[in-house]
Scaffold this active site. Sequence first.
Site, mmCIF file in Angstrom:
data_model
loop_
_atom_site.group_PDB
_atom_site.id
_atom_site.type_symbol
_atom_site.label_atom_id
_atom_site.label_comp_id
_atom_site.label_asym_id
_atom_site.label_seq_id
_atom_site.Cartn_x
_atom_site.Cartn_y
_atom_site.Cartn_z
ATOM 1 N N HIS A 44 0.893 -1.195 -0.083
ATOM 2 C CA HIS A 44 0.005 -0.174 -0.018
ATOM 3 C C HIS A 44 0.862 1.321 0.058
ATOM 4 O O HIS A 44 2.047 1.217 0.340
ATOM 5 C CB HIS A 44 -0.645 0.126 1.322
ATOM 6 N N GLU A 126 2.704 -0.957 4.512
ATOM 7 C CA GLU A 126 2.331 0.342 4.055
ATOM 8 C C GLU A 126 3.568 1.149 3.688
ATOM 9 O O GLU A 126 4.449 1.024 4.544
ATOM 10 C CB GLU A 126 1.464 0.916 5.025
ATOM 11 N N HIS A 162 -2.415 -2.881 -3.247
ATOM 12 C CA HIS A 162 -4.004 -2.694 -3.095
ATOM 13 C C HIS A 162 -4.840 -2.567 -4.384
ATOM 14 O O HIS A 162 -5.875 -3.044 -4.381
ATOM 15 C CB HIS A 162 -3.979 -1.455 -1.932
ATOM 16 N N ASP A 172 -3.268 2.243 -5.157
ATOM 17 C CA ASP A 172 -1.914 2.430 -4.513
ATOM 18 C C ASP A 172 -1.397 0.779 -4.620
ATOM 19 O O ASP A 172 -1.992 -0.037 -4.496
ATOM 20 C CB ASP A 172 -1.914 2.797 -3.230
#
Length: 198
Positions: A44, A126, A162, A172
């Site tokens: 992400h 992330e 994602h 993303d």
Amino acid sequence: MKTPLPQTADALWSQGWYRFAAHQASPNFGPRPPQAHIDLIVLHAISLPPGHYGGPEVLQFFNNQLDWPAHPYFSQIRDMQVSAHFFIRRNGELWQLVSCDDRAWHAGTSSYRGRGNCNDDSIGIELEGLEGDRFEDAQYECLQSVCAALTQRYPIAHLAGHEHIAPGRKGDPGAGFDWLRLQKDLGLDARYLPLAIT
């Protein structure tokens, strides 16, 4: 605040926590279903406010402690309770928020390789950044290390963004992420890459 880890013989992992990450346990997680087969890594991109880097906001958000009035954008995400297993800052600093043995809340409504509910059997990472923008060398170096450790610990068979598990809803990490660089860094063959790329 770094959470102390129990001592085990495993050099890299302790109950799903990676020893080379700073730890800040998020309350936003749950148990994986009994049949979960942890074989997917989902990447992400996040920054809070969007395009602002290096502050405490992302970690605060994953811990339900964001200062909601501090920026107009925050009103859009106020009621969300989300998390990821890992967060990699622009400088390569690595944080872990959820044990990889547990289910983090990062994927949302999703489907990949014929299975829905990707949170059940994936590990979410992330990257501090903006959808579509480029990422830093330090982030790729950190990501390589984490993914290598994950593939040793879990039966990882797929890497995806994602955007690949929730197409049309999420975009993303986007065009700025170099999937072929990650594949080369990890020495993986093409079958690990997102289905959209292969």
